[in-house]
Every structure is written in structure tokens, then in C-alpha cells.
Enzyme design. Sequence first.
Site, short mmCIF file in Angstrom:
data_model
loop_
_atom_site.label_atom_id
_atom_site.label_comp_id
_atom_site.label_asym_id
_atom_site.label_seq_id
_atom_site.Cartn_x
_atom_site.Cartn_y
_atom_site.Cartn_z
N ARG A 64 0.83 -1.21 0.00
CA ARG A 64 0.00 0.00 0.00
C ARG A 64 0.87 1.26 0.00
O ARG A 64 0.57 2.25 -0.69
CB ARG A 64 -0.91 -0.02 1.23
CG ARG A 64 -1.84 1.17 1.38
CD ARG A 64 -2.70 1.00 2.63
NE ARG A 64 -3.53 2.15 2.89
CZ ARG A 64 -4.74 2.35 2.39
NH1 ARG A 64 -5.24 1.45 1.54
NH2 ARG A 64 -5.45 3.42 2.69
N HIS A 68 0.78 4.33 -2.65
CA HIS A 68 0.52 5.70 -2.22
C HIS A 68 1.69 6.62 -2.54
O HIS A 68 1.49 7.82 -2.75
CB HIS A 68 0.19 5.72 -0.73
CG HIS A 68 -1.21 5.30 -0.43
ND1 HIS A 68 -1.98 5.84 0.58
CD2 HIS A 68 -2.00 4.37 -1.03
CE1 HIS A 68 -3.17 5.28 0.59
NE2 HIS A 68 -3.20 4.37 -0.38
N ASP A 69 2.89 6.09 -2.57
CA ASP A 69 4.05 6.89 -2.96
C ASP A 69 3.95 7.25 -4.44
O ASP A 69 4.11 8.41 -4.82
CB ASP A 69 5.34 6.12 -2.69
CG ASP A 69 6.59 6.93 -3.03
OD1 ASP A 69 6.60 8.14 -2.74
OD2 ASP A 69 7.54 6.36 -3.58
N ASN A 96 -3.47 8.57 4.60
CA ASN A 96 -2.29 7.78 4.96
C ASN A 96 -2.14 7.52 6.46
O ASN A 96 -1.49 6.56 6.86
CB ASN A 96 -1.02 8.48 4.46
CG ASN A 96 -0.87 8.39 2.96
OD1 ASN A 96 -1.33 7.45 2.34
ND2 ASN A 96 -0.23 9.40 2.37
N HIS A 195 -6.05 -5.60 -2.58
CA HIS A 195 -6.94 -5.57 -1.41
C HIS A 195 -7.25 -6.97 -0.88
O HIS A 195 -7.99 -7.12 0.08
CB HIS A 195 -8.25 -4.87 -1.76
CG HIS A 195 -8.11 -3.38 -1.86
ND1 HIS A 195 -9.16 -2.54 -2.19
CD2 HIS A 195 -7.03 -2.56 -1.65
CE1 HIS A 195 -8.74 -1.29 -2.19
NE2 HIS A 195 -7.46 -1.28 -1.88
N THR A 196 -6.65 -7.97 -1.49
CA THR A 196 -6.83 -9.32 -0.97
C THR A 196 -6.01 -9.54 0.30
O THR A 196 -6.21 -10.53 1.01
CB THR A 196 -6.44 -10.37 -2.03
OG1 THR A 196 -6.85 -11.67 -1.60
CG2 THR A 196 -4.93 -10.39 -2.27
N ASP A 249 -10.10 -8.89 3.13
CA ASP A 249 -10.53 -10.19 2.61
C ASP A 249 -10.63 -11.14 3.80
O ASP A 249 -9.61 -11.68 4.24
CB ASP A 249 -9.54 -10.71 1.57
CG ASP A 249 -9.83 -12.15 1.14
OD1 ASP A 249 -10.91 -12.66 1.47
OD2 ASP A 249 -8.96 -12.74 0.47
N THR A 252 -8.94 -15.02 3.46
CA THR A 252 -7.48 -15.24 3.42
C THR A 252 -6.78 -13.89 3.53
O THR A 252 -6.19 -13.41 2.55
CB THR A 252 -7.06 -15.96 2.12
OG1 THR A 252 -7.56 -15.21 0.99
CG2 THR A 252 -7.61 -17.37 2.06
N ASP A 257 -4.08 -13.79 -3.10
CA ASP A 257 -4.80 -14.69 -3.99
C ASP A 257 -5.93 -13.93 -4.67
O ASP A 257 -6.00 -12.70 -4.59
CB ASP A 257 -5.32 -15.91 -3.21
CG ASP A 257 -6.21 -15.52 -2.03
OD1 ASP A 257 -6.77 -14.40 -2.04
OD2 ASP A 257 -6.35 -16.32 -1.10
#
Length: 330
Positions: A64, A68-69, A96, A195-196, A249, A252, A257
Site C-alpha cells: 500500500r 501511495h508513494d 495515509n 486488497h486481498t 478479505d 485469506t 490470492d
Amino acid sequence: MASNKLSFILSTFILVVYQCVIPLNAQLQVGFYNGVCDFVEIMIKEEVRDAFILDRGVAAGLVRMHFHDCFVRGCDGSVLIDSTPSNQAEKDAPANNPSLRGFEVIDDAKSRLEFLCPGIVSCADILAYAARDSVEITGGPGYDVPAGRRDGRISSSREASANLPSPALGVNQLIQAFANKGLRPDEMVTLSGAHTIGRSHCISFSNRLFNFNTTTTQDPSMDPSYAAQLAQQCPQGSISNPNLVVPMDPSTPTIMDTCYYDNILANRGLFTSDQTLLANPSTANQVIQNAQNPLLWQNKFADAMVRMGQIGVLTGDAGEIRANCRVINN
């Protein structure tokens, strides 16, 4: 017939031009530090591994952080700079803070590298390598990282707020936000798959549970049982509590995944920006493809991470090599 052929040629030409918005930066090279600071990648991988052993969530934090950078002033390590009395830096922007974590991993890697190779390895490159290692350690694809980035000297919380996509964005807004950085809609869907892994603070999605709009309290696109589960984890009266977090998620949360895409298809996307991917036929088709073919998604994710890692990079004599990733050089 001729009209159809002309339409196909024009469509192909437009696609080729669009794909070339961000060409590979010729000054970034795989193996950039070979011969000048050997073992760079090994040392960074060791720091990521050691941090991951203590806290598995740090991998998601580093991925992340790299994202964001890159979306603010390009991939120049500006997200690592600390605020000063006269300047609020990117890391302290609402998007952030407190969500970003893993800064100490970059600090530790930088300290080791400065001891062995002072003034050689940029903070921006360390972050790009650490993000790659975080993807790999959580079961995602390994990939080569072209390096040679230099560090920026400006970090602004206002610029972070203006450039980072909000979790409340709709699909067309997301497509535009990524296009502004030279990334295609399919790359947006692919990168959203990060986002997993990781977690979210309740306040980032609470509007979908308690205050969706003037006519309905709960977002009707969210699976009711999932919404009820989230409402238990994030009670309405305490959603601003920074200690309240949920996995993005649930099935998991520490494995890279394609369950993220399965969740969207089951109306269990955590953010509006997740679930909205089904609102557009093209992005919805990408979600289905990624859910059905994990290997395809892994390959696309690796390619998209490399392209994202080249947004607005500083090379050559631009920028600097910071001695301390938190402070610009004097």
C-alpha cells in the site's frame, strides 16, 4: 464491411497509443546496483522477511505504501518523509494516517545499506523492492524490479489528499484517477486485487453500513449478511476508533490470492471502490476473468506493479539519494 475494417484499425491504433502513455523508463534498469552495491535486494528481502515474521500485516502495509508513494509526485519516496513544524508531509494526510505502516522496515533496510554503500541506494528503490518482496512473501508473483529511482525533496499532505483515490469512488472516477497516472482500466482492476491482503479502519467504509444516502441506511449492493457482520465489528458509535480494523478479505487476509474478486462477485467487496467494479461491463469482465484464472491475474499483477513503479520517477541528476528516508538532505 470496409467501415467495420476501418473501425477495427482505429480501435487498435487507439489501444496502442493508450498503452504507450507511460513507456518503460530507459534509465530504470533491472540489476541497477550490480557492481556498485551488491546484495541490495537480498538485504531488503531479509528485512521484509524478519518484519513479516513478527507481523504478517506489514506486507500489505508496504504494498500500500508503494502505491501511495507512486500516486503522489511519482515513485520518489516522498511518502517516507516526516512532517516538520512548517510542513505536513504525505504520510500525515488523512488517506495515509493511520492506515500506512511498515516505515520501520524501510528505515532498517536503509540503515544497513548506508553502512555498506553510503549514498548509493535510494529510498524510492528500497520501497519498490520491499513492495515486491511483500507480494512474494504472501504468495503472490515474484518479478524483476527496474531500479535507478532517485528521491524527491517535496512531500505534501495536500497533494496526497488530491491524488490518492478514495475508497468511496465509483468506477468511472477510478478509471479517470488511474488514467491520470497513465494506467489503463484493466490495470486498475488488476492492482485493486492487492486488497486481498491487509486491513481497513472502520471509518473507511462505515457510510455503506449506517449512512449510505438520504433514502437508505445501508448500501443495497452489499450482501446483507456481510453488512451485518461488519456492523458487529464496527459499531456505529465507535467507527472513528483507530484501533477498530477489519480484514479486507476475511477468508485469506494474509495470502495474495484471487479471493478479492470472488468476494466482489458475491457482493462482499469492502469498499465502494471495490464493489463498483461490477458497475461497468468491461471492468466486471476483468473481475470475472481474474476470479476464474488466478495464474492470469498473477502475471497481470506483476506487469502492472512494474508499470506503476515507473510513474513520474526521478532519474539521472534529478532529486537526491537521501541518507535518511525520513529527512531530505541538507
